[in-house]
Scaffold this motif. Structure first.
Motif, PDB file in Angstrom:
ATOM      1  N   ALA A  22       0.827  -1.204   0.000  1.00  0.00           N
ATOM      2  CA  ALA A  22       0.000   0.000   0.000  1.00  0.00           C
ATOM      3  C   ALA A  22       0.864   1.258   0.000  1.00  0.00           C
ATOM      4  CB  ALA A  22      -0.920   0.003   1.212  1.00  0.00           C
ATOM      5  N   PRO A  23       0.521   2.246  -0.826  1.00  0.00           N
ATOM      6  CA  PRO A  23       1.257   3.517  -0.803  1.00  0.00           C
ATOM      7  C   PRO A  23       0.964   4.288   0.476  1.00  0.00           C
ATOM      8  CG  PRO A  23      -0.645   3.674  -2.253  1.00  0.00           C
ATOM      9  CD  PRO A  23      -0.566   2.240  -1.806  1.00  0.00           C
ATOM     10  N   ARG A  24       1.747   5.292   0.724  1.00  0.00           N
ATOM     11  CA  ARG A  24       1.524   6.112   1.911  1.00  0.00           C
ATOM     12  C   ARG A  24       0.200   6.860   1.808  1.00  0.00           C
ATOM     13  NH1 ARG A  24       5.518   7.130   5.371  1.00  0.00           N
ATOM     14  NH2 ARG A  24       4.616   9.155   5.877  1.00  0.00           N
ATOM     15  N   PRO A  25      -0.488   7.052   2.939  1.00  0.00           N
ATOM     16  CA  PRO A  25      -1.738   7.820   2.913  1.00  0.00           C
ATOM     17  C   PRO A  25      -1.506   9.237   2.395  1.00  0.00           C
ATOM     18  CG  PRO A  25      -1.468   6.668   4.996  1.00  0.00           C
ATOM     19  CD  PRO A  25      -0.163   6.537   4.269  1.00  0.00           C
ATOM     20  N   ASP A  26      -2.573   9.803   1.856  1.00  0.00           N
ATOM     21  CA  ASP A  26      -2.572  11.179   1.363  1.00  0.00           C
ATOM     22  C   ASP A  26      -1.634  11.387   0.178  1.00  0.00           C
ATOM     23  OD1 ASP A  26      -4.431  11.928   3.326  1.00  0.00           O
ATOM     24  OD2 ASP A  26      -2.816  12.182   4.793  1.00  0.00           O
ATOM     25  N   THR A  27      -1.315  10.303  -0.516  1.00  0.00           N
ATOM     26  CA  THR A  27      -0.588  10.430  -1.770  1.00  0.00           C
ATOM     27  C   THR A  27      -1.567  10.221  -2.925  1.00  0.00           C
ATOM     28  OG1 THR A  27      -0.057   8.073  -1.854  1.00  0.00           O
ATOM     29  CG2 THR A  27       1.509   9.514  -0.701  1.00  0.00           C
TER      30      THR A  27
ATOM     31  N   ILE B 192     -20.287 -14.158  12.018  1.00  0.00           N
ATOM     32  CA  ILE B 192     -19.145 -13.286  12.277  1.00  0.00           C
ATOM     33  C   ILE B 192     -19.726 -11.913  12.602  1.00  0.00           C
ATOM     34  CG2 ILE B 192     -17.077 -12.208  11.319  1.00  0.00           C
ATOM     35  CD1 ILE B 192     -16.995 -14.544   9.284  1.00  0.00           C
ATOM     36  N   VAL B 193     -19.307 -11.352  13.721  1.00  0.00           N
ATOM     37  CA  VAL B 193     -19.837 -10.063  14.162  1.00  0.00           C
ATOM     38  C   VAL B 193     -18.716  -9.031  14.122  1.00  0.00           C
ATOM     39  CG1 VAL B 193     -21.039  -8.800  15.982  1.00  0.00           C
ATOM     40  CG2 VAL B 193     -21.464 -11.255  15.673  1.00  0.00           C
ATOM     41  N   PHE B 194     -18.938  -7.950  13.400  1.00  0.00           N
ATOM     42  CA  PHE B 194     -18.062  -6.788  13.457  1.00  0.00           C
ATOM     43  C   PHE B 194     -18.619  -5.844  14.513  1.00  0.00           C
ATOM     44  CE2 PHE B 194     -16.027  -6.433   8.930  1.00  0.00           C
ATOM     45  CZ  PHE B 194     -15.532  -7.710   9.059  1.00  0.00           C
ATOM     46  N   HIS B 195     -17.782  -5.407  15.444  1.00  0.00           N
ATOM     47  CA  HIS B 195     -18.221  -4.413  16.407  1.00  0.00           C
ATOM     48  C   HIS B 195     -17.047  -3.552  16.811  1.00  0.00           C
ATOM     49  CE1 HIS B 195     -17.149  -7.351  19.794  1.00  0.00           C
ATOM     50  NE2 HIS B 195     -17.254  -8.130  18.748  1.00  0.00           N
ATOM     51  N   ARG B 196     -17.340  -2.438  17.428  1.00  0.00           N
ATOM     52  CA  ARG B 196     -16.370  -1.375  17.630  1.00  0.00           C
ATOM     53  C   ARG B 196     -15.724  -1.483  19.006  1.00  0.00           C
ATOM     54  NH1 ARG B 196     -18.876   4.383  16.719  1.00  0.00           N
ATOM     55  NH2 ARG B 196     -19.745   3.126  15.033  1.00  0.00           N
ATOM     56  N   VAL B 197     -14.423  -1.247  19.035  1.00  0.00           N
ATOM     57  CA  VAL B 197     -13.673  -1.172  20.282  1.00  0.00           C
ATOM     58  C   VAL B 197     -12.872   0.111  20.248  1.00  0.00           C
ATOM     59  CG1 VAL B 197     -11.906  -2.215  21.732  1.00  0.00           C
ATOM     60  CG2 VAL B 197     -13.545  -3.673  20.553  1.00  0.00           C
ATOM     61  N   GLY B 198     -12.917   0.926  21.286  1.00  0.00           N
ATOM     62  CA  GLY B 198     -12.186   2.188  21.303  1.00  0.00           C
ATOM     63  C   GLY B 198     -10.692   1.966  21.346  1.00  0.00           C
ATOM     64  N   ALA B 199      -9.978   2.615  20.430  1.00  0.00           N
ATOM     65  CA  ALA B 199      -8.528   2.564  20.403  1.00  0.00           C
ATOM     66  C   ALA B 199      -8.056   3.647  19.436  1.00  0.00           C
ATOM     67  CB  ALA B 199      -8.031   1.191  19.938  1.00  0.00           C
ATOM     68  N   SER B 200      -6.774   3.882  19.414  1.00  0.00           N
ATOM     69  CA  SER B 200      -6.256   4.884  18.484  1.00  0.00           C
ATOM     70  C   SER B 200      -6.329   4.343  17.063  1.00  0.00           C
ATOM     71  CB  SER B 200      -4.790   5.219  18.822  1.00  0.00           C
ATOM     72  OG  SER B 200      -4.001   4.055  18.767  1.00  0.00           O
ATOM     73  N   PHE B 201      -6.669   5.215  16.114  1.00  0.00           N
ATOM     74  CA  PHE B 201      -6.807   4.815  14.724  1.00  0.00           C
ATOM     75  C   PHE B 201      -5.420   4.667  14.097  1.00  0.00           C
ATOM     76  CE2 PHE B 201      -7.138   5.648  10.196  1.00  0.00           C
ATOM     77  CZ  PHE B 201      -8.174   4.832   9.824  1.00  0.00           C
ATOM     78  N   ARG B 202      -5.255   3.571  13.360  1.00  0.00           N
ATOM     79  CA  ARG B 202      -4.011   3.353  12.658  1.00  0.00           C
ATOM     80  C   ARG B 202      -4.326   3.000  11.218  1.00  0.00           C
ATOM     81  NH1 ARG B 202      -1.040  -1.348  15.432  1.00  0.00           N
ATOM     82  NH2 ARG B 202       0.502  -0.897  13.829  1.00  0.00           N
ATOM     83  N   ARG B 203      -3.755   3.741  10.307  1.00  0.00           N
ATOM     84  CA  ARG B 203      -3.879   3.395   8.886  1.00  0.00           C
ATOM     85  C   ARG B 203      -2.713   2.526   8.516  1.00  0.00           C
ATOM     86  NH1 ARG B 203      -6.905   5.592   4.960  1.00  0.00           N
ATOM     87  NH2 ARG B 203      -7.474   7.385   6.212  1.00  0.00           N
ATOM     88  N   CYS B 204      -2.902   1.687   7.486  1.00  0.00           N
ATOM     89  CA  CYS B 204      -1.813   0.793   7.088  1.00  0.00           C
ATOM     90  C   CYS B 204      -0.630   1.582   6.545  1.00  0.00           C
ATOM     91  CB  CYS B 204      -2.311  -0.176   6.032  1.00  0.00           C
ATOM     92  SG  CYS B 204      -2.890   0.610   4.523  1.00  0.00           S
TER      93      CYS B 204
ATOM     94  N   ALA C 213      -1.299   8.115  -5.328  1.00  0.00           N
ATOM     95  CA  ALA C 213      -1.497   6.673  -5.541  1.00  0.00           C
ATOM     96  C   ALA C 213      -2.507   6.107  -4.561  1.00  0.00           C
ATOM     97  CB  ALA C 213      -0.159   5.948  -5.409  1.00  0.00           C
ATOM     98  N   TRP C 214      -2.451   6.564  -3.303  1.00  0.00           N
ATOM     99  CA  TRP C 214      -3.393   6.081  -2.291  1.00  0.00           C
ATOM    100  C   TRP C 214      -4.818   6.477  -2.655  1.00  0.00           C
ATOM    101  CZ3 TRP C 214      -3.986   2.641   1.348  1.00  0.00           C
ATOM    102  CH2 TRP C 214      -4.993   2.793   2.309  1.00  0.00           C
ATOM    103  N   HIS C 215      -5.014   7.719  -3.028  1.00  0.00           N
ATOM    104  CA  HIS C 215      -6.355   8.168  -3.374  1.00  0.00           C
ATOM    105  C   HIS C 215      -6.862   7.494  -4.649  1.00  0.00           C
ATOM    106  CE1 HIS C 215      -6.877  11.083  -0.197  1.00  0.00           C
ATOM    107  NE2 HIS C 215      -5.656  11.544  -0.416  1.00  0.00           N
ATOM    108  N   ARG C 216      -5.972   7.191  -5.553  1.00  0.00           N
ATOM    109  CA  ARG C 216      -6.369   6.462  -6.761  1.00  0.00           C
ATOM    110  C   ARG C 216      -6.855   5.058  -6.397  1.00  0.00           C
ATOM    111  NH1 ARG C 216      -2.081   7.347  -9.456  1.00  0.00           N
ATOM    112  NH2 ARG C 216      -0.982   5.425  -8.913  1.00  0.00           N
ATOM    113  N   ASP C 217      -6.159   4.424  -5.462  1.00  0.00           N
ATOM    114  CA  ASP C 217      -6.576   3.092  -5.032  1.00  0.00           C
ATOM    115  C   ASP C 217      -7.900   3.137  -4.271  1.00  0.00           C
ATOM    116  OD1 ASP C 217      -4.365   2.010  -6.213  1.00  0.00           O
ATOM    117  OD2 ASP C 217      -3.223   1.765  -4.350  1.00  0.00           O
ATOM    118  N   LEU C 218      -8.099   4.171  -3.462  1.00  0.00           N
ATOM    119  CA  LEU C 218      -9.379   4.314  -2.768  1.00  0.00           C
ATOM    120  C   LEU C 218     -10.523   4.486  -3.761  1.00  0.00           C
ATOM    121  CD1 LEU C 218      -8.533   6.639   0.281  1.00  0.00           C
ATOM    122  CD2 LEU C 218      -8.786   4.144   0.250  1.00  0.00           C
TER     123      LEU C 218
END
Length: 210
Positions: free
Chosen positions: A84-89, A198-210, A91-96
């Motif tokens: 994955a390219p760096r966020p806010d590049t 399979i259940v997706f649910h939210r847990v509070g933590a700091s956000f980390r992008r790849c 290439a990243w926005h093109r992939d999004l």
């Protein structure tokens, strides 16, 4: 924020969180009613006497899920696929944008699902379900098939070169994708074996992008 992924959630909550158990039991009942309207009959199984292979509990940063979806889209389009390219590049926005384009086809169980809530159920149906708002099903009513999700994950395995363990070296450029892939794969297998969602649910933590 961290995405929590659980299979046989009621089994754990019956022992450790009675209030949460009641809340999720009611949510499963709403889900089953909404599925019946789609001619799908499934209910969350009883929570007693479960084999370990029928349960799963894990979690990943939301950004890891985005990275895995990116790989799925690029593999489906014939590549090439790179870390994955760096966020806010650019290439990243093109992939999004590519992810958004593929999601709009409403065909992928990995893509057509909320990031922080909702269900995959162990019933094999071709396209993701979009239940109406009045059904009050978590995840904006988007429900996927555990079997179809597992198939989509398998399509990515050759590129990821997934090791036997989810543990990857600290300098592994595709560690986020491997981590998300392994956890979802384990969840799918437990879901299919035990008949649990399979259940997706939210847990509070700091956000980390790849």
């Amino acid at each position: 924020m961290t995405l929590s992924i659980s299979v046989a959630l009621l089994h754990d909550q019956a022992r450790n969180d009675p209030e949460g158990h009641d809340r999720h039991r009611r949510a499963f009942a709403r889900l089953s009613r909404a599925l019946r309207a789609e001619n799908i009959r499934w209910e969350e199984p009883d929570t007693t006497a479960l084999a370990v292979a029928h349960t799963f509990s894990g979690g990943i940063p939301y950004g890891y899920l985005t990275c895995l979806r990116r790989v799925f889209v690029l593999v489906g389009r014939g590549g090439p696929v790179s870390p994955a390219p760096r966020p806010d590049t650019e290439a990243w926005h093109r992939d999004l944008a590519a992810i958004d384009d593929e999601t709009s086809l409403l065909a992928s169980h990995l893509l057509c699902h909320a990031d922080d809530a909702g269900y995959y159920i162990p019933v094999d149906f071709p396209d993701p379900l979009f239940l109406p708002p009045e059904a009050e099903v978590a995840g904006a009513g988007m429900v996927g098939s555990s079997q179809r999700l597992l198939a989509e994950l398998s399509s990515m395995a050759p590129w990821l070169g997934t090791p036997a363990s989810a543990e990857s070296p600290g300098d592994d450029p595709v560690a986020p994708e491997r981590s998300a892939w392994h956890q979802l794969r384990q969840a799918c297998r437990a879901s299919i074996l035990g008949g649990h969602a399979i259940v997706f649910h939210r847990v509070g933590a700091s956000f980390r992008r790849c």
